[in-house]
Design an enzyme around this catalytic site. Sequence first.
Site, PDB file in Angstrom:
ATOM      1  CE  LYS A  94      -3.361   2.415   2.947  1.00 31.41           C
ATOM      2  NZ  LYS A  94      -4.132   2.333   4.228  1.00 31.41           N
ATOM      3  CG  ASP A 140     -12.558   4.313   6.840  1.00 31.66           C
ATOM      4  OD1 ASP A 140     -13.751   4.597   6.572  1.00 31.66           O
ATOM      5  OD2 ASP A 140     -11.643   4.390   5.998  1.00 31.66           O
TER       6      ASP A 140
END
Length: 281
Positions: free
Chosen positions: A11, A112
């Site tokens: 990522k 989230d």
Amino acid sequence: MYLEMKVVAIKKMDLPLVKEAEGEREFRVEVDILSRLDHPNLVSLMGYCADGKNRFLVYEYMPKGNLQDHLNGIGEPITEWPLRLKVALGSAKGLAYLHSGSAVGIPIIHRDLKSTNILLTANFEAKISDFGLAKLMPEGKEAYVTAKVLGTFGYFDPEYASTGKLTLQSDVYAFGVVLLELLTGRRAVDLSQRPNDQSLVLQVRNTLNDRKKLRKVIDPELSRNSYTLESVAMFANLASRCVRPDSTERPSMEECIRELQLILRTNSKGLSMALHKLGLN
């Protein structure tokens, strides 16, 4: 010397000039929290790198991608109800571990949770990812007051959005939205709908505890011989309680685990009884 070759997921987190400090904070939070977590339903951080303005996180590779893709026709469809229940249960266990404080001594709020942050192994084991917005709950406190409301539209706890008070129940609300996605196959937010119908919660809230109406919102992609209406009704009831506007009326993640385990058993028993009546077992 033996070198083990392993596929990983990387990522990349860019640090934009306007929000460089914010991006750096998210990177540090994710590294700090993930390096201390150890649970089969949380994605494992294998390493990280900081190079100039670039930040890289190295994760274990999840071959099945994220849950949303499987529900929205991009990935392999999950047509079997027990498999969706398995994903729900795994996600619940991961969240419960965060909320328990087992890893760092105090609870962690993910902040989230959403279907794109639930990754799947080759066997459809669920692993929660993306801890950039996570918060450590202040010791002895039941809420964390934030100056800025962060998260993803469609999964926002309305109480958090209106007061700025972040609680463990904020994650429970988002989990309830994921349950609704698993039940209906729809997105949490559908911008092609009228403003009042864009939110999945608002679309189905009044149908979840009415068995006649409930049939109309069950994902048509689900194999009809993989579920019992009793288990679906129990699942819908749990989802409806997770997304209640009043956070004090929502179940804890430990309660969600127990109920999902019961739903799995109820579905299995119901299908076995149906097959027995047909003389197929």
